[in-house]
Design a protein around this motif. Sequence first.
Motif, mmCIF file in Angstrom:
data_model
loop_
_atom_site.group_PDB
_atom_site.id
_atom_site.type_symbol
_atom_site.label_atom_id
_atom_site.label_comp_id
_atom_site.label_asym_id
_atom_site.label_seq_id
_atom_site.Cartn_x
_atom_site.Cartn_y
_atom_site.Cartn_z
ATOM 1 N N LEU A 425 9.032 12.170 65.260
ATOM 2 C CA LEU A 425 10.378 12.121 64.690
ATOM 3 C C LEU A 425 10.423 12.859 63.358
ATOM 4 O O LEU A 425 11.365 13.628 63.091
ATOM 5 C CB LEU A 425 10.808 10.663 64.500
ATOM 6 N N ALA A 426 9.414 12.651 62.514
ATOM 7 C CA ALA A 426 9.369 13.329 61.220
ATOM 8 C C ALA A 426 9.259 14.844 61.394
ATOM 9 O O ALA A 426 9.917 15.618 60.683
ATOM 10 C CB ALA A 426 8.187 12.798 60.400
ATOM 11 N N ILE A 427 8.439 15.271 62.350
ATOM 12 C CA ILE A 427 8.316 16.712 62.619
ATOM 13 C C ILE A 427 9.651 17.281 63.100
ATOM 14 O O ILE A 427 10.042 18.384 62.720
ATOM 15 C CB ILE A 427 7.204 16.951 63.662
ATOM 16 N N ALA A 428 10.350 16.516 63.948
ATOM 17 C CA ALA A 428 11.626 16.985 64.493
ATOM 18 C C ALA A 428 12.695 17.113 63.417
ATOM 19 O O ALA A 428 13.634 17.912 63.561
ATOM 20 C CB ALA A 428 12.101 16.027 65.586
ATOM 21 N N GLY A 460 18.758 17.545 68.888
ATOM 22 C CA GLY A 460 18.510 17.232 70.298
ATOM 23 C C GLY A 460 17.271 16.381 70.496
ATOM 24 O O GLY A 460 17.285 15.415 71.266
ATOM 25 N N PHE A 461 16.192 16.714 69.796
ATOM 26 C CA PHE A 461 14.966 15.927 69.890
ATOM 27 C C PHE A 461 15.209 14.498 69.416
ATOM 28 O O PHE A 461 14.773 13.537 70.054
ATOM 29 C CB PHE A 461 13.868 16.584 69.051
ATOM 30 N N ILE A 462 15.906 14.371 68.305
ATOM 31 C CA ILE A 462 16.147 13.040 67.732
ATOM 32 C C ILE A 462 16.982 12.182 68.675
ATOM 33 O O ILE A 462 16.671 11.007 68.915
ATOM 34 C CB ILE A 462 16.838 13.176 66.362
ATOM 35 N N PHE A 463 18.057 12.758 69.231
ATOM 36 C CA PHE A 463 18.923 11.990 70.126
ATOM 37 C C PHE A 463 18.153 11.464 71.335
ATOM 38 O O PHE A 463 18.338 10.319 71.752
ATOM 39 C CB PHE A 463 20.090 12.857 70.608
ATOM 40 N N SER A 546 11.670 9.322 57.157
ATOM 41 C CA SER A 546 10.918 9.362 58.417
ATOM 42 C C SER A 546 9.411 9.388 58.162
ATOM 43 O O SER A 546 8.637 8.807 58.932
ATOM 44 C CB SER A 546 11.340 10.578 59.239
ATOM 45 N N LEU A 547 8.996 10.055 57.087
ATOM 46 C CA LEU A 547 7.567 10.061 56.752
ATOM 47 C C LEU A 547 7.088 8.666 56.362
ATOM 48 O O LEU A 547 5.992 8.240 56.751
ATOM 49 C CB LEU A 547 7.310 11.055 55.610
#
Length: 571
Positions: A425-428, A460-463, A546-547
Motif C-alpha cells: 500500500l505504501a509503495i502504491a 487503482g491499486f489502492i481501491f 501508510s509507512l
Amino acid sequence: MAGQSRKWMILVATIWIQAFTGTNFDFSAYSSQLKSVLGISQVQLNYLAVASDLGKVFGWSSGLALMYFPIWTVLFAAAFMGFVGYGVQWLVITNFISLPYIMVFLCCLLAGLSICWFNTVCFVLCISNFPANRSLALSLTVSFNGVSAALYTLAYNAINPTSPELYLLLNALIPLVISFTAIIPILRQPPFEPLPPDGVRRDSLMFLLLNILAALNGVYLLLFESNSSDITSARLLFGGAILLLILPLCIPGLVIARNWYHRTIHTSFRLEGSGFILVDPDELELHKGMLAHEANRESYQLLNDDVVSNPVKTIAVEEGDADESCCCKKLITRGQLELLGIEHSLWQLLGRADFWFYYIAYFCGGTIGLVYSNNLGQIAQSLGQSSNTTTLVTLYSSFSFFGRLLSATPDYIRAKVYFARTGWLAIALLPTPIALFLLASSGTASALQVGTALMGLSSGFIFAAAVSITSELFGPNSVGVNHNILITNIPIGSLIYGFLAALVYDSHGLSGIKSITDSVVCMGRGCYYLTFVWWGCLSVLGLGSSLVLFIRTRKAYQRFEQARISSNNDS
C-alpha cells in the motif's frame, strides 16, 4: 463438473457487471457540458461529483437488502437506480426537461448508490463461489471496474463522438442490459461444493490465465483507443474490446479439460496460496460453509484457527519495550496490532490507531486520485486540452485498471517474496505525490498525460487492495461493515478536495471568460496550480501515514506467515 463450470460462468458475469458499472469514472467527460447547461459554478459542479460519491455512505443498504431479498433482485434494483439517476440527467442535459439543481443533485446521489449495490452483488458472488481463492476473484473482478471509462469512451466514439451527453444515456442503458445478460448464470448458481487441494491449485491457474487475458484487454484499450479517429474504426475497436470481454467464456471449457492441464502443465507450475485469505489447500476443512445471508450456508473461518485461537504459540513475548520513552517508539508500539484476522466491532475499530493511520493513508491517497478524475475535464480545459479530454479519461481508466490488476501481485509472488500488504500500500501511494508535483511544475500536454497515468495507477491499486487489507487487519467476517466505514473518507474527501479545487478555479476564473450561461470558465496553469500543490502535500502526509501503518503491522504479518509455514511443515 457442471457445477464447477457454472461458477466460472458467474465469475465472467461479475466481470461484465464490473466492466460496465464504473460509471462514475466518466463524469469528467460530460461535466463541462452539464455545468454549462445548468449554469452553475465550479463549486456547485463539485457538489454534484460529491453526490455521486456520497452514495458510498449508504452502501450498507445493499447488504441489508441481501438479508431479505435474493441476489438477482438486488442486481436489478441497482440497474434501475442507475437507469433513473443517469436517465434523468440525460433528459436535463439534452434540454428535454428542466429541473432545479437539488433534483439533479439527488439524481447523482441515486446513480452513485447504484454503483455500490452493483459492487456488493459482485463481492457476494465472488465470496460465495470462490471461498478459497476469494482475494484473487475480488482483485480480478474489481480491476474491470477501472476500465469502464475506456469502454464507454469507445462506445461514445463508435456512436456519436460530438455529443458528450451520450455518456449519460450509455450510463443509464448499458448496465441495465448487462444485468439482463448476467441474470442467467446468477439464477443457475451452483450449490457450494468444497474443493480438494488439487482443485484449489487448478483454480489458481485459471485465475492466472484470466489475469493475463485482463492485461491484454487493458493494453488493447490503452494502445488503440487513440486510433479511433473515425466512426468506422471506432466501431471496429469497440467490437474488439467486446470480443476480449467474451473470451473468458472459454474458461468453463478449460474446466472440463482440467485433467489434461493437471498432467501437462500444473505438475511443473505450482501456485501456492494467495494471501492470508487464500488458506493452504491442505486445510480446506477449516471452511465451514458460505455466506451468512443464505439460510442454507453457514459462515466459514478464513484464518488458520490455530493462529487465531492460540496466539501464545506464535507470539514471542517481547521484553524491554516498557522502558522505551521515545515518542517515535510509542507511535509505533502503542496499541500495535498483534495478530491478523482478529474480528473488530465498530467501537474496537474506531478505537484502534492502526485504523486511523489506514484511514488517513486512503483519504490522502486513493481519494485524491478519485477527485482528480472528477476534475479531469476542467483540468484539460484550463490547459487548452479540451479536445483530448476523452483520451485523458481513457488514460486514467486504463492505468487504474492496471493498478487494480497489480494489486494481486502479493498473492502470486508470496511463495518467492513475502511482503506485508500494508507495505505494498505504501509503495502504491508513492506515484501520487510525484504526479501532483509534476502537474504543478509543468502545464504541458505530456506532463498532463504522465501525471494522469500515475494518478490512475496509484489509485487503482489502492481501491482494489483495500478490501483485502481491511479483511486482514480487522477481521474477514466484519469486512462488510468495517470497509464501509473506511470508504466514508471518499465522500468526505470528495467534498473537501473538490471544494478546495473549485474555490481556486473560480477565484482565477473571475478574471477569465464566461460561457453563454454565465458559468465561469478558467484558462491557464493558475486554475489548478495551488490545488496540485496542496493535494501533493496532503498525499505526502498519506504516504507517511501508510509507512507508519506498515511498520506497526509488519510483525503481525510476519507472525502469520511464520505460523502458516510452520503449520504446513507440521502437516
